[in-house]
Design an enzyme around this catalytic site. Structure first.
Site, PDB file in Angstrom:
ATOM      1  N   LYS A   1       0.731  -1.356   0.009  1.00 18.40           N
ATOM      2  CA  LYS A   1       0.113  -0.037   0.018  1.00 18.40           C
ATOM      3  C   LYS A   1       1.060   1.255   0.126  1.00 18.40           C
ATOM      4  O   LYS A   1       1.908   1.392   0.842  1.00 18.40           O
ATOM      5  CB  LYS A   1      -0.816  -0.130   1.365  1.00 18.40           C
ATOM      6  CG  LYS A   1      -2.096   0.855   1.171  1.00 18.40           C
ATOM      7  CD  LYS A   1      -3.017   0.713   2.207  1.00 18.40           C
ATOM      8  CE  LYS A   1      -4.286   1.359   1.773  1.00 18.40           C
ATOM      9  NZ  LYS A   1      -5.326   1.240   3.043  1.00 18.40           N
TER      10      LYS A   1
ATOM     11  N   HIS B   1       1.907  -1.031   7.954  1.00 22.53           N
ATOM     12  CA  HIS B   1       0.846   0.237   8.057  1.00 22.53           C
ATOM     13  C   HIS B   1       1.696   1.556   8.335  1.00 22.53           C
ATOM     14  O   HIS B   1       2.923   1.489   9.021  1.00 22.53           O
ATOM     15  CB  HIS B   1       0.334   0.175   9.279  1.00 22.53           C
ATOM     16  CG  HIS B   1      -0.618  -0.795   9.578  1.00 22.53           C
ATOM     17  ND1 HIS B   1      -1.357  -1.600  10.517  1.00 22.53           N
ATOM     18  CD2 HIS B   1      -1.521  -1.443   8.391  1.00 22.53           C
ATOM     19  CE1 HIS B   1      -2.123  -2.298  10.354  1.00 22.53           C
ATOM     20  NE2 HIS B   1      -2.540  -2.117   9.026  1.00 22.53           N
TER      21      HIS B   1
ATOM     22  N   ARG C   1      -5.211 -12.074   7.663  1.00 26.67           N
ATOM     23  CA  ARG C   1      -4.223 -10.820   7.972  1.00 26.67           C
ATOM     24  C   ARG C   1      -4.740 -10.278   9.425  1.00 26.67           C
ATOM     25  O   ARG C   1      -3.703  -9.911  10.128  1.00 26.67           O
ATOM     26  CB  ARG C   1      -4.541  -9.964   6.936  1.00 26.67           C
ATOM     27  CG  ARG C   1      -3.790  -8.653   7.131  1.00 26.67           C
ATOM     28  CD  ARG C   1      -3.538  -7.707   5.915  1.00 26.67           C
ATOM     29  NE  ARG C   1      -3.516  -6.263   6.262  1.00 26.67           N
ATOM     30  CZ  ARG C   1      -2.127  -5.710   6.528  1.00 26.67           C
ATOM     31  NH1 ARG C   1      -1.105  -6.492   5.988  1.00 26.67           N
ATOM     32  NH2 ARG C   1      -2.024  -4.527   6.572  1.00 26.67           N
TER      33      ARG C   1
END
Length: 302
Positions: A174, A269, A246
């Site tokens: 991401k 993250h 996850r």
């Protein structure tokens, strides 16, 4: 409402339809949202748009929130009111936008659903009976072993895994960020079994780690469907999706290690506040243990 206020509202919706060419759905949504504001004005004896203050908008939204209207819906209502007042300002029918700085109450974050360790074991140790199921178990093991996102799983290439080193690299996570991740022994074993069969399904030039029965890279929707089929075949009643594996990875790892920063890195993250939601899951587990075990925690019997 005063006649002038009604005329302004009609002109606003005409503009949405003719000039902005908003969809019928959008116009109906705006009309519904403004009707709620009109009810507030009627209750407060406010008959001109220029008389509405920021405190009124805030009180209106707070009243709607108390009635159980979601934060998302209130954000949409505020957007409709702001658009209407911008129209009024443009046509010199108002001297300020009272909704400009009003914010909807924050939506409470839903805790992600997770599986416990026994449920994970039941899911991953159910046994395989085909090449496709060997592939599927390798994927499911990797989800839980390394905490991958679905998009990261399907993007993996053969060159991204290092079985002797028990590691893999996510090259485009991401935000376009890459990260190096460890793989557990169970995942490595499952991958080794899959790789002995993989060439029976695809050409040697295909780079994808996981391929379909047609020999091409497996898509995200196919992975979701295969997990659903696996659960149905093995008699697992829980409705599972790949992200639950996850979530379970993160929850179990945090529960055992208490290392929030490490879990943040493993999950990829960018903000630790995203990872902190798993601390709530961990606390829920601890609270349940406390309630069951502590001699002074149990409620008195009636």
């Amino acid at each position: 409402m005063h006649a002038d206020a009604e005329h302004a509202l009609t002109a606003f919706f005409d503009q949405l339809k003719v000039e902005v060419r908003a969809s019928e759905h959008t116009i109906k949504s705006y009309q519904r949202d403004i009707r709620h504001l009109i009810r507030y004005c009627t209750d407060k004896a406010i008959d001109r748009w220029i008389d509405l203050k920021q405190s009124d908008i805030r009180a209106h939204i707070a009243s709607r929130h108390r009635r159980g209207i979601s934060s998302k819906s209130l954000q949409r209502e505020l957007s409709a009111i702001r658009s209407f007042y911008n129209f009024l300002l443009k046509n010199r029918l108002a001297d300020n936008n009272p909704a400009q700085y009003v914010k909807a109450p924050k939506q409470s974050r839903k805790l992600p659903k997770t599986l416990d360790v026994d449920q994970i074991s039941g899911l991953l140790e159910a046994g395989t009976s085909s090449i496709l199921e060997m592939r599927d178990v390798a994927m499911f093991e990797l989800f839980y072993s390394s905490g991958l996102r679905l998009s990261e799983m399907t993007a993996l290439n053969l060159t991204d895994i290092d079985l002797p080193d028990r590691s893999l690299i996510v090259r485009a996570g991401k935000g376009g960020k890459s990260r190096l991740l460890p793989m557990g022994g169970k995942a490595v074993d499952a991958l080794e079994k899959w790789l002995t069969q993989r060439l029976k399904m695809t050409a040697a030039a295909e780079p994808a780690l996981f391929v379909s029965s047609r020999g091409t890279r497996l898509g995200q929707r196919s992975v979701q469907l295969r997990l659903e089929q696996w659960c149905q075949k093995k008699g697992i009643a829980e409705h599972l999706h790949p992200h639950m594996l996850r979530h379970s990875f993160a929850s179990h790892l945090l529960e055992s290690s208490q290392d929030l920063r490490a879990v943040q890195e493993l999950l990829g993250h960018s903000n630790i506040s995203t990872t902190q939601i798993y601390t709530h899951l961990d606390f829920q587990h601890l609270a349940e243990v406390y309630d069951k075990a502590h001699p002074r925690a149990k409620k008195k019997s009636e």
